[in-house]
Each structure stands twice: as C-alpha cells, then as structure tokens.
Design an enzyme around this catalytic site. Sequence first.
Site, short mmCIF file in Angstrom:
data_model
loop_
_atom_site.label_atom_id
_atom_site.label_comp_id
_atom_site.label_asym_id
_atom_site.label_seq_id
_atom_site.Cartn_x
_atom_site.Cartn_y
_atom_site.Cartn_z
N SER A 1 55.30 133.97 78.63
CA SER A 1 54.39 132.89 78.55
C SER A 1 53.16 133.18 79.44
O SER A 1 52.08 132.68 79.20
CB SER A 1 55.09 131.75 79.13
N ALA A 2 53.45 134.09 80.35
CA ALA A 2 52.06 134.45 81.40
C ALA A 2 52.35 135.69 82.22
O ALA A 2 53.34 136.35 82.13
CB ALA A 2 52.14 133.34 82.54
N THR A 3 51.09 136.14 82.49
CA THR A 3 51.01 137.23 83.49
C THR A 3 50.55 137.01 84.81
O THR A 3 49.64 136.21 84.84
CB THR A 3 49.91 138.28 82.74
N VAL A 4 51.16 137.39 85.60
CA VAL A 4 51.13 137.08 87.06
C VAL A 4 50.25 138.24 87.80
O VAL A 4 50.93 139.36 87.86
CB VAL A 4 52.31 136.57 88.06
N ASP B 1 63.40 124.46 83.32
CA ASP B 1 64.00 125.71 82.98
C ASP B 1 64.21 126.21 84.63
O ASP B 1 63.81 127.15 84.85
CB ASP B 1 63.03 126.59 82.60
#
Length: 373
Positions: free
Chosen positions: A194-197, A304
């Site tokens: 869902s995301a890149t950090v 979650d």
Amino acid sequence: MINELQCQYLLEKFCDTLTSAQACIPDASLQHIQESHDTLKSLTWLAKEAEKLVHDCCDAEWIQAAMIFANAKEHFASLTFKFRSYMELLHSIFKEGATKEFLTKLHNPKWIDDVKDEEFHFIDKKAKEDRQRLLLRLIHVGSSDSKNLIRRLQISSARATFLQDNATSVIDAWKVEYKSIHRVPNGQIRKGGSATVHKVTWLGKHFAEMCFHVPKNQNIQEEASLLTGLSHPNILPLFCYTTRDHSCSLIMELMDGDLHQLMERLVNNESQDALFELLEAVDIMLQVAEGMNYLHQNRVVHRDLKSMNILVKYNEHDKHVYAKVADFGLSKIKELSCTYSNLPMDLGTTRWMAPELFGDSKDHNVGPSSSSA
C-alpha cells in the site's frame, strides 16, 4: 517558548518523586530495596522520556518546534500521572513493603481513574494557558508558518467540530509544499503493497515519509483528516502531508523499526535468554493498550493491529522499548493505493484479525484492502 507551564509542572512532579525516593532509600531494608527494583527501573525510563520531551520543547527554532510539539498535552498528562503513581508505589514499598492493602489500591480501577482524571484536568488547564501564550507570539510574528500553525492550534482545540464541518479545510492546515520535504539518499525504509516509506528531512529534522500512490482526482482528504490533531505518546502522529502527481505523502515520526523486526532480532541473539523480561513485556502491552484506548476515544478504528504496525524505539543500553501504534485510520487510503498499485499485497493480516471478523469474510486470505479487515 512552547509548553512552558506544562514543562514546569512536569519538572515539579519529577523532583517530588526523586526527593521521595532519596528520602526513603537510606532507611530502607535490603528486602524493600529489592522489591523496589522494577519500580526504580521504570522510573528511570520515565525520567529519560520526560527529559527528551522538555528538551524538544526548548528548541531555539521555536516555531518549527511548535509545529511538532505544540499539541502535546496527552504526553505531559501521561508522564505526570505515572510520576505520581510511582511516587505512591515507592512510598508504600519503602515504608511498608508491597503490602496487600496497597497493591489492592493500586489495582483499583476507580483509584487509577480518579488520579488520572485529576492529572489530565490539571494539565489541560496548563495547556490552555500555554496555547494562548503561543498564539499571541505567533500573531506578532505574522509569517506564513505562524499563520499555518495558528490554524492548526484552532483545529486541535475543537477537533471534533472542525472534522464534522469541513474535512478539506482541516487537512489543508497540515498541508506543506512538496519541495519542503527532502528525501535522504538511499533512505528507503520499507516497500509494501500500500505504501513506500522513506527517510526524509523536514524543518531540519529527520522524519518518515509514508508515500501512497492514489488514482487521479480521488479525494482522500476526508480519510487523512482523521489523523490530524491526534497526539498521544503511544501513537504515531501526523506532522504534515503533501501531494505530488498521483501520490500523497504523510510525514510521520521516524522510529527505529517495528516490534516484529525487534522480536526477530532478539530471537537470533544467542546471549538473550528471553525476548523480554516480564516488566518489559507488560510495559509494551500497556503502551499499545494506551495508544489504542486513545484512538477509540477519538473514534478512530485501527482495522489492522499487529506487531508490524507497532513501531518502536529501542534503547540497547537499558533495554527499554518505546512503542507507538501506527497505520491506523488509513483503511480507505490503503485500499485505493493497493487497487491501483502493481506492488504485491501485504501478507500476514489474517492471523492478526479479531475472531468475530472471520464470519464476515468469504475469503480467508483477507488483506488490508478489504473492507472487513
């Protein structure tokens, strides 16, 4: 320049606790000193946490510091409540030992709630005075940063009303220009479904950027506005957000890693007999519970919760884990990002789901993009 009265009160509470401990130790028996070991160890952790908070509030760049720490009354109230509780416990141990009567009192929810409410009420009064002082200073400055911060303070003081009336206006107060966020070279922390950090710098300090790729013309402001103004020592706060092309980036606190990674590292450490001592394990559980309780009080559902979403700072010297609940209130943003992303779905959610949710799920391989997750 910020949170002056709250810092002073926190210092008073620490000094009271320290004075009480110093007065009791010389006359205490060896047994009572041994009984107080865990309490003194916890008090040491607490003192370091308090020292860091006060230090952060004393930054010379006070407007930048206020962007991050102006809404910290939950932090101060949590610390002063714990100092007061430890002082009560130490006094009982040193004078009487850990008596059954006192332990019964200590585990009495009403006694705990009364003490906590008293401290939070007192800190709230201090925080309002600190807020008014800060607003007066910001009005005299008149810069774009100060005007933005004034808007944030107004929203935070009446968060529920602002969220209900205009989510777009709320999130705009936390919006900054993309060019003000600078990614650190080779600073990718994690790449998920869902995301890149990424590790970034903003206002001269290091933060974590959670970058979501969302479809064009998709409005995610209402979902993101749920995170604004939330501030608690055991949740990961949103400091600002920015947009660029088809991406939305949330700027959060930079932590050392997640609880899952930490536990794996400790398991592989042959010199360690157990993952955590009992005191450390209970402390982590309480931190997570306090963070979740704060979210529920603000009507934010996590959806979650798992060890991978508990971010930590770990002090190798005293083995203290500082835990913060992360990835809350982002279900819709994650769903959009996963739907329009070529990255694989995050795995492992099913094993952490609440049992009552399995009956509503046709597919037991539920990922974070599912409305039932």
